[in-house]
Design an enzyme around this catalytic site. Structure first.
Site, mmCIF file in Angstrom:
data_model
loop_
_atom_site.group_PDB
_atom_site.id
_atom_site.type_symbol
_atom_site.label_atom_id
_atom_site.label_comp_id
_atom_site.label_asym_id
_atom_site.label_seq_id
_atom_site.Cartn_x
_atom_site.Cartn_y
_atom_site.Cartn_z
ATOM 1 N N ILE A 94 0.462 -3.708 -7.814
ATOM 2 C CA ILE A 94 0.217 -5.103 -7.787
ATOM 3 C C ILE A 94 0.268 -5.900 -9.166
ATOM 4 O O ILE A 94 -0.348 -5.533 -10.034
ATOM 5 C CB ILE A 94 -1.388 -5.385 -7.321
ATOM 6 C CG1 ILE A 94 -1.538 -4.602 -5.914
ATOM 7 C CG2 ILE A 94 -1.695 -6.758 -7.175
ATOM 8 C CD1 ILE A 94 -0.451 -5.244 -4.669
ATOM 9 N N SER A 95 1.440 -6.712 -9.155
ATOM 10 C CA SER A 95 1.719 -7.714 -10.332
ATOM 11 C C SER A 95 0.085 -8.440 -10.679
ATOM 12 O O SER A 95 -0.230 -9.176 -9.849
ATOM 13 C CB SER A 95 2.636 -8.409 -10.185
ATOM 14 O OG SER A 95 3.908 -7.636 -10.126
ATOM 15 N N GLN A 103 23.088 0.179 11.389
ATOM 16 C CA GLN A 103 23.140 -0.554 10.137
ATOM 17 C C GLN A 103 24.195 -0.384 9.441
ATOM 18 O O GLN A 103 24.233 -1.417 8.538
ATOM 19 C CB GLN A 103 21.671 0.196 9.405
ATOM 20 C CG GLN A 103 20.410 0.085 10.123
ATOM 21 C CD GLN A 103 19.212 0.486 9.473
ATOM 22 O OE1 GLN A 103 19.514 0.825 7.921
ATOM 23 N NE2 GLN A 103 17.955 0.283 9.622
ATOM 24 N N GLU A 133 9.387 -8.153 -3.504
ATOM 25 C CA GLU A 133 9.496 -9.540 -2.558
ATOM 26 C C GLU A 133 10.607 -9.366 -1.564
ATOM 27 O O GLU A 133 11.275 -10.152 -1.244
ATOM 28 C CB GLU A 133 9.761 -10.668 -3.513
ATOM 29 C CG GLU A 133 8.421 -10.681 -4.507
ATOM 30 C CD GLU A 133 8.561 -12.208 -5.023
ATOM 31 O OE1 GLU A 133 8.995 -13.135 -4.506
ATOM 32 O OE2 GLU A 133 8.023 -12.508 -6.315
ATOM 33 N N GLU A 158 0.701 -1.050 -0.041
ATOM 34 C CA GLU A 158 0.017 -0.052 -0.025
ATOM 35 C C GLU A 158 0.977 1.174 -0.104
ATOM 36 O O GLU A 158 2.123 1.158 0.444
ATOM 37 C CB GLU A 158 -0.904 -0.116 1.266
ATOM 38 C CG GLU A 158 -1.800 -1.075 1.361
ATOM 39 C CD GLU A 158 -2.774 -1.177 2.488
ATOM 40 O OE1 GLU A 158 -2.660 -0.093 3.072
ATOM 41 O OE2 GLU A 158 -3.534 -2.026 2.762
ATOM 42 N N THR A 202 12.926 -5.667 -0.193
ATOM 43 C CA THR A 202 14.059 -4.989 -0.905
ATOM 44 C C THR A 202 15.306 -5.799 -0.337
ATOM 45 O O THR A 202 15.575 -6.267 0.823
ATOM 46 C CB THR A 202 14.126 -3.508 -0.642
ATOM 47 O OG1 THR A 202 14.309 -3.415 1.005
ATOM 48 C CG2 THR A 202 12.825 -2.869 -0.949
#
Length: 616
Positions: A213-214, A524, A425, A181, A427
């Site tokens: 959305i694929s 990080q 799917e 979203e 990153t």
């Protein structure tokens, strides 16, 4: 006293859920000891069960079935599919799609009694490798349908749900995975779409929207994630929890926007999808109320190996085009394949393809033999494959020179198609944090166990003695663990490099835990380098295993594989040592601090800080 951090306390909520889900799944197996090579690496331990020997899970019948499907798939791409036309039209024509349906390509892993081909993960990997070799746009259409679109029904569906929907998704009804979203990309817990349960409990009313959305404009059946208000039976408090549903377009209230105009994978249909007062029957709940996050993560974890397999095919295609050019193109009196610069490019391209393929089939093989501890390896497969494929394609274009820049060669389309794989799917940036934090949490749980043991040494002499022995051998360098007996003799030296990397890795992780405690979640710069060291170490193990199997079985390419494995282990072990050193030296930590300040300065002014040399 070893200080063990409660790492989850400061991990961002959704990432914490991902890490927690992966670690907690160990407990459901009756033992907290993971069989994952990568997880155990964070403890400085060698767990080789899922690495050696290299998996070969196909029996004769499965190999025969696969061989029967390979030729029709390759024929389809040679005679029916036109990737240039697909890209130019930004769609796949109906006849091409019909041919794919007729091949059974939309139901590769659906059981045969429900209309599919009933193939396992390794067979699936081989077929998607062929797809990746030829057309990534078609690959996304197929993958969005089955790798994630209806995968939730395969993994979590009730017998009734499977019986109702799986025959449909193999016979013409396209599926889609609807999670992302505007407010949530990698942060899956930030979903705002909402489903309210009816008073009588018979249905839910869904409202919300999804983006990017694929198959969004094609899908008749969707796996949709939405917040559902759920009352805690103990506290009485009501909280929204992500929940998964099977939604049909035929329910009404489901619409979509126009296809997005994308950089690449143009022929795959990508749209926004809108849900307005969609009435979902209660029996279409997938995995239980409040279990949507688990459902989503399991779907994504389960499908990532396929991306590695597909991209190994893409790399193979790029290498073929680059090689054909290199052996024909004459410059300065010789074909360019005789020059060291081109030789290094081709060799490194081939090495990356070999590693990507080795990891993909290792993960699929482990899955097919029943492993539940493959999530970090699957993440590594996706990260390594997507970054390697981009580099390989870019170098192929470089070898072809001006010809590579032309549309007719096809490489510019492949490069555009490849760019999305580092993003969707999961990153690569988030997956690196996932790898590092999941491994650190596993290592931390071991240290916590030791901490408890030392409080009651009499009752825990075995555990304490084992740990003291392990640390002593690590310090003095005697009786260190070895995998020499698991590899071909010609790879013994390379195997030692892998073992040393594992030992060093565990030692550094423990030091990191002691130094930073729970604050490690905010470091990080360090986490990314730990993840890269983990990726390099696991890929070393994977190629050692595959090359050893090839040498032992006298495969025709065994000597070539030996060369690649030796070079990779030499260079990867050096990178591991460099990255592990970088996370602990004052000089490098100071660099990270300065990089952070540079970034803040840029954000403060909204772009480049320094003025033009002319004063503008």
């Amino acid at each position: 006293m070893i200080r063990v951090p409660k790492i989850f306390a400061l991990v961002p909520k959704s990432l914490r859920k991902i890490v927690d889900l992966n670690v907690r799944c160990l407990a459901t197996q009756g033992s907290k000891e993971s069989q994952s090579f990568t997880m155990n690496m964070f403890r400085g331990q060698l767990q080789t069960n899922q690495v050696f020997p290299y998996p070969k899970p196909l029996n004769e019948e499965q190999e025969e079935i696969l061989n029967m499907l390979v030729d029709p798939m390759e024929t389809f791409f040679k005679e029916v599919n036109n990737p240039f036309k697909n890209d130019e039209n930004a769609s796949i024509d109906k006849d091409t799609l019909k041919s794919l349906w007729d091949l059974g390509a939309f139901g590769i892993q659906v059981p045969q009694d429900l209309g599919g081909l009933g193939l396992n993960n390794t067979q699936y990997a081989r077929l998607v490798e062929i797809v990746g070799y030829n057309d990534l746009g078609v690959g996304i259409t197929l993958g969005a349908h089955q790798s994630i679109g209806f995968k939730g029904i395969l993994l979590f569906g009730t017998p009734e749900q499977k019986k109702k929907y799986l025959p449909r998704v193999t016979s013409g009804s396209v599926a889609a995975f609807c999670l992302t979203e505007p407010s949530c990309g990698s942060d899956a817990g930030a979903v705002r779409s909402k489903a309210i349960k009816s008073t009588d409990g018979s249905h839910y009313i869904l409202n919300g929207s999804k983006i990017w959305i694929s198959n969004g404009g094609l899908a008749e059946i969707m796996t949709v994630f939405a917040q559902v208000p759920i009352k805690d039976p103990i506290t009485g408090e009501t909280k929204d929890k992500v929940t998964a549903f099977i939604v049909e377009r035929a329910f009404g209230g489901v619409t979509n926007g126009p296809p997005e105009n994308k950089m690449g994978i143009k022929c795959s249909n990508t749209t926004e999808v809108y849900y307005e007062d969609v009435k979902i029957p209660a029996e279409n709940l997938l995995g239980g109320e409040g279990q949507g996050f688990k459902v989503a993560m399991q779907i994504l974890n389960n499908g990532r190996f396929g991306m590695g397999a597909a991209l190994s095919g893409t790399m193979q295609s790029c290498i073929k085009k680059a090689t054909e050019h290199a052996v024909q193109r004459v410059q300065f009196g010789r074909t360019i394949n005789n020059y060291g610069t081109i030789q290094e490019k081709l060799a490194r391209m081939s090495m990356l393809q070999y590693i990507t393929q080795s990891v993909a089939y290792m993960v699929s093989g482990n899955m097919d033999t029943g492993s539940q501890d493959y999530h970090l390896e699957a993440a590594i497969s996706k990260v390594f494959a997507s970054e390697s494929a981009w580099w390989v394609c870019d170098e192929a274009i470089q070898i072809l020179g001006g010809m590579g820049f032309m549309k007719a060669t096809g490489l510019e389309r492949v490069l555009r198609d490849l760019r999305i794989f580092r993003i969707f799917e999961g990153t690569n940036d988030i997956l690196r944090l996932f790898i590092a934090l999941t491994g650190i949490q596993y290592a931390g749980s071991h240290l916590k166990e030791l901490q408890k043991a030392f409080k009651n040494p009499t009752a825990n002499l075995g555990l304490i003695a084992e740990e003291v022995s392990r640390r002593a051998t690590r310090v003095i360098g005697l009786n260190s663990p070895s995998i020499a007996h698991l590899v071909h003799p010609s790879l013994a030296d390379s195997a030692d490099l892998c073992v040393k990397s594992v030992e060093s890795f565990g030692s550094v992780i423990e030091s990191i835990l002691v130094k930073y405690g729970k604050g490690i979640v905010d470091e990080q710069f360090i986490l990314n380098r730990l993840a890269q060291a983990a990726i390099d170490t696991y890929t070393m193990a994977a190629v050692l295993s595959r090359a050893s199997a090839s040498l032992t079985n006298n495969v025709s390419s065994a000597e070539h594989e030996l060369l690649m494995a030796q070079v990779w282990c030499t260079e990867a072990s050096s990178r591991v040592a460099e990255n592990l050193k970088a996370v602990g030296t004052t000089k490098n930590l100071d660099v990270y601090t300065k990089l952070s300040k540079i970034s803040r300065n840029i954000c403060d002014v909204g772009g480049v800080v320094q003025k033009n040399p002319l004063g503008f």
